[in-house]
Design an enzyme around this catalytic site. Structure first.
Site, PDB file in Angstrom:
ATOM      1  N   ASP A   1      -2.994  -5.725  -5.945  1.00  0.00           N
ATOM      2  CA  ASP A   1      -4.036  -5.593  -5.302  1.00  0.00           C
ATOM      3  C   ASP A   1      -4.737  -6.525  -4.294  1.00  0.00           C
ATOM      4  O   ASP A   1      -4.548  -7.801  -4.440  1.00  0.00           O
ATOM      5  CB  ASP A   1      -5.243  -5.574  -6.296  1.00  0.00           C
ATOM      6  CG  ASP A   1      -6.644  -4.687  -5.998  1.00  0.00           C
ATOM      7  OD1 ASP A   1      -7.003  -4.979  -4.627  1.00  0.00           O
ATOM      8  OD2 ASP A   1      -7.210  -3.919  -6.783  1.00  0.00           O
TER       9      ASP A   1
ATOM     10  N   GLY B   1      -0.401   4.947   0.670  1.00  0.00           N
ATOM     11  CA  GLY B   1      -0.901   5.347   2.002  1.00  0.00           C
ATOM     12  C   GLY B   1      -0.053   6.159   2.933  1.00  0.00           C
ATOM     13  O   GLY B   1       1.280   6.343   2.763  1.00  0.00           O
ATOM     14  N   TYR B   2      -0.699   6.980   4.094  1.00  0.00           N
ATOM     15  CA  TYR B   2      -0.041   7.757   4.867  1.00  0.00           C
ATOM     16  C   TYR B   2       1.141   7.127   5.554  1.00  0.00           C
ATOM     17  O   TYR B   2       2.212   7.388   5.456  1.00  0.00           O
ATOM     18  CB  TYR B   2      -0.975   8.527   5.732  1.00  0.00           C
ATOM     19  CG  TYR B   2      -0.331   9.479   6.573  1.00  0.00           C
ATOM     20  CD1 TYR B   2       0.270  10.465   6.175  1.00  0.00           C
ATOM     21  CD2 TYR B   2      -0.730   9.452   7.778  1.00  0.00           C
ATOM     22  CE1 TYR B   2       0.801  11.479   6.949  1.00  0.00           C
ATOM     23  CE2 TYR B   2      -0.147  10.345   8.877  1.00  0.00           C
ATOM     24  CZ  TYR B   2       0.379  11.305   8.325  1.00  0.00           C
ATOM     25  OH  TYR B   2       0.925  12.662   8.968  1.00  0.00           O
TER      26      TYR B   2
ATOM     27  N   SER C   1      -4.476  -1.668   3.570  1.00  0.00           N
ATOM     28  CA  SER C   1      -5.951  -1.848   4.105  1.00  0.00           C
ATOM     29  C   SER C   1      -7.025  -1.227   3.322  1.00  0.00           C
ATOM     30  O   SER C   1      -6.872  -0.162   2.495  1.00  0.00           O
ATOM     31  CB  SER C   1      -6.291  -1.356   5.358  1.00  0.00           C
ATOM     32  OG  SER C   1      -7.380  -1.896   5.969  1.00  0.00           O
TER      33      SER C   1
ATOM     34  N   LYS D   1     -10.712  -4.551  10.745  1.00  0.00           N
ATOM     35  CA  LYS D   1      -9.567  -4.488  11.331  1.00  0.00           C
ATOM     36  C   LYS D   1      -9.331  -5.561  12.293  1.00  0.00           C
ATOM     37  O   LYS D   1      -8.275  -6.399  12.340  1.00  0.00           O
ATOM     38  CB  LYS D   1      -8.903  -3.142  11.981  1.00  0.00           C
ATOM     39  CG  LYS D   1      -9.088  -2.024  10.865  1.00  0.00           C
ATOM     40  CD  LYS D   1      -7.753  -2.104  10.033  1.00  0.00           C
ATOM     41  CE  LYS D   1      -6.550  -1.955  10.362  1.00  0.00           C
ATOM     42  NZ  LYS D   1      -5.688  -1.990   9.221  1.00  0.00           N
TER      43      LYS D   1
ATOM     44  N   GLY E   1       0.961  -1.227  -0.128  1.00  0.00           N
ATOM     45  CA  GLY E   1       0.049  -0.021   0.030  1.00  0.00           C
ATOM     46  C   GLY E   1       0.778   1.193   0.138  1.00  0.00           C
ATOM     47  O   GLY E   1       0.750   1.997   0.815  1.00  0.00           O
TER      48      GLY E   1
ATOM     49  N   ALA F   1       2.257   3.858   5.251  1.00  0.00           N
ATOM     50  CA  ALA F   1       3.156   3.288   4.306  1.00  0.00           C
ATOM     51  C   ALA F   1       4.284   4.285   3.801  1.00  0.00           C
ATOM     52  O   ALA F   1       5.437   3.692   3.699  1.00  0.00           O
ATOM     53  CB  ALA F   1       2.384   2.565   3.242  1.00  0.00           C
TER      54      ALA F   1
END
Length: 347
Positions: free
Chosen positions: A73, A11-12, A95, A170, A8, A14
């Site tokens: 993916d 992502g922030y 996620s 989660k 990912g 990551a």
């Protein structure tokens, strides 16, 4: 130095994990759903090299030869074998995300569970030493009766309670990962952050940062009455690296939070105190509890917060501090760094 896959990559969390890994000298691979986003990803990492010197990656981001990007993916087997081949470690940060409220919990739960297992199977087949799964406080602190003691890693969210699909996804994804690891011989550790703040790497950032942005721009008319833990994204990245390599981390969960929880009104007070006139639009009024609960039932944007209203979800990071020597920066500084970073974004 190791070869590490970070899932990912756009992502922030990551992004900051990749910066920390590159800064430490590791070779990094990452996955994206669309390779058209690779130039944007690389540019966001490169821009971080001009940030303050306490940001990991201010030098490592320039090491483009140590970063490879793969298409994969979570909803498909395609690409994972190639992405993980030759890797020593995997940080499974990705996620599933939705752009609208899901019609059913399964829209979030199934991709999260299947994606975690897909990554773990690929890691085991490739002979990876350890996988670090980015879980969340959402897998720990939801669906419980009110309590006066902080949540710890021994707690699990009650998925049979009235909780939002994100927290359910989660929780079930992390439980599935632990069940798989128990019978596979694959080492697993999890990092469970509270609300993540810190400098942004670009225009895409987490919901926690969006709350700060809404305070600053005046689009949040009143402060919701709830308290939760907060943690700096740079410290979350550091914990991922410790969980990746420290022998004591194998088979363990680690809550990532800085100090005790804060009510949203306390976060707002830090912004007004430290930013002065630039925080002129930050609300000062807290929404009455009964009004907030009523709105959470009918407002789609607030529905995911309904389990938080009136609650104090305090949690402890003592385990990470004790076993791994992990330390966090003062959360007040993080709140200010977050705001400064958001205010610097092009309008």
């Amino acid at each position: 130095m190791a070869n590490v896959l970070v899932t990912g990559g756009t992502g922030y969390i990551a992004g900051w994990c990749m910066l920390a890994l590159l800064d430490a000298g590791h070779s990094v691979r990452t996955t994206v759903r669309d390779l058209a986003r690779e130039p944007q990803l690389r540019e966001s990492l490169r821009r971080s090299s001009t940030g303050p010197s306490d940001m990991p990656g201010h030098g490592g981001a320039e090491s483009a030869d140590r970063l490879r990007v793969f298409r994969a993916d979570l909803r498909s087997d395609e690409g994972w074998r190639e992405a993980v081949d030759g890797c020593d470690y995997v940080l499974h940060v990705a996620s599933p995300t939705l752009t609208q409220v899901p019609r059913s919990d399964d829209e979030m739960v199934r991709p999260a569970v299947d994606g975690a297992l897909r990554v773990l199977r690929a890691a085991r087949a490739a002979g990876v030493r350890r996988v670090v799964l980015t879980s969340a406080i959402g897998a720990i602190a939801y669906g419980h009766d009110r309590r006066d003691t902080p949540f710890t890693e021994r707690d699990w969210t009650n998925v049979d309670a009235d909780i939002a699909p994100y927290q359910k996804s989660k929780t079930l994804a992390e439980r599935a990962a632990w069940d798989y690891a128990a019978g596979s011989g694959l080492e697993l550790a999890t990092v469970n952050p509270t609300a993540v703040l810190g400098p942004v790497l670009g225009p895409d950032y987490s919901p926690s940062l969006n709350a700060i942005a809404q305070m600053l721009d005046g689009s949040m008319p009143a402060l919701l009455p709830f308290a939760t833990g907060y943690v700096d994204v740079r410290d979350v990245a550091a914990l991922h690296l410790l969980a990746m390599t420290e022998p004591a981390a194998a088979g363990e969960r680690f809550i990532a939070t800085a100090g005790h929880s804060l009510w949203l009104r306390e976060v707002a007070a830090v912004l007004r105190d430290r930013l002065g006139e630039r925080a002129a639009k930050v609300p000062t009024r807290e929404m009455p509890l009964l009004v907030a609960r009523g709105l959470a039932k009918v407002n789609p944007q607030m529905r995911n917060l309904r389990a938080l209203i009136g609650r104090n979800l305090d949690a402890s990071s003592a385990k990470a501090e004790r076993l791994l020597g992990w330390k966090t920066r003062p959360i007040e500084d993080t709140i200010v760094d977050t705001a400064e970073s958001l205010l610097a974004l092009p309008s």
